[in-house]
Scaffold this motif. Structure first.
Motif: not given
Length: 138
Positions: A94-120
């Motif tokens: 959902a757009t709201a979920e993704v926008l919320d996740a994008e507010e977190a200070p989470l960046r991919s470590w390796p130089a690869t595209v990781k477009p999906h957010y997973v919440r545990l």
């Protein structure tokens, strides 16, 4: 527990605090009786764990599993700790979920595209603190 006990059980609050201080953990899924372990960089967000991933085995098994586990730990010269979270993984779509996740200070470590957010979503959290020292005499 006694003050000199080298192992201390952590409260849920202490466990979440320590998880918030870590950035690398192990995401665990059991498929056909076999554990699959994936190292992931993560952040905590409102007592959930959040990580990014690319399409593939980790993503597919995460969202198809009824239960998953996550483990993170840390140490200093004098002590260590380990926290284990059991719960369910949720692919954020959902757009709201993704926008919320994008507010977190989470960046991919390796130089690869990781477009999906997973919440545990945690169902159970347990942690231990270990004081280092010599093995006791018997």
């Amino acid at each position: 527990m006694a003050a000199d006990d080298p192992v201390t059980v952590l409260s849920e609050d202490e466990s979440w605090s320590l998880l918030g201080s870590a950035s690398l953990g192990r995401f665990v899924i059991v498929t056909d009786g076999r554990a699959e372990i994936f190292p992931v960089n993560f952040v905590t967000q409102r007592r959930t764990l959040l990580f990014r991933t690319a399409p593939g085995t980790k993503l597919y098994r995460a969202i198809m599993s009824d239960q998953v586990a996550f483990e993170a730990d840390g140490y200093t010269d004098v002590e260590g700790w380990s926290v284990i979270v059991h719960g369910r993984a949720h692919l954020l779509t959902a757009t709201a979920e993704v926008l919320d996740a994008e507010e977190a200070p989470l960046r991919s470590w390796p130089a690869t595209v990781k477009p999906h957010y997973v919440r545990l979503i945690a169902m159970e959290v347990s942690g231990r603190r270990f004081r280092f020292g010599p093995e006791p005499r018997q």
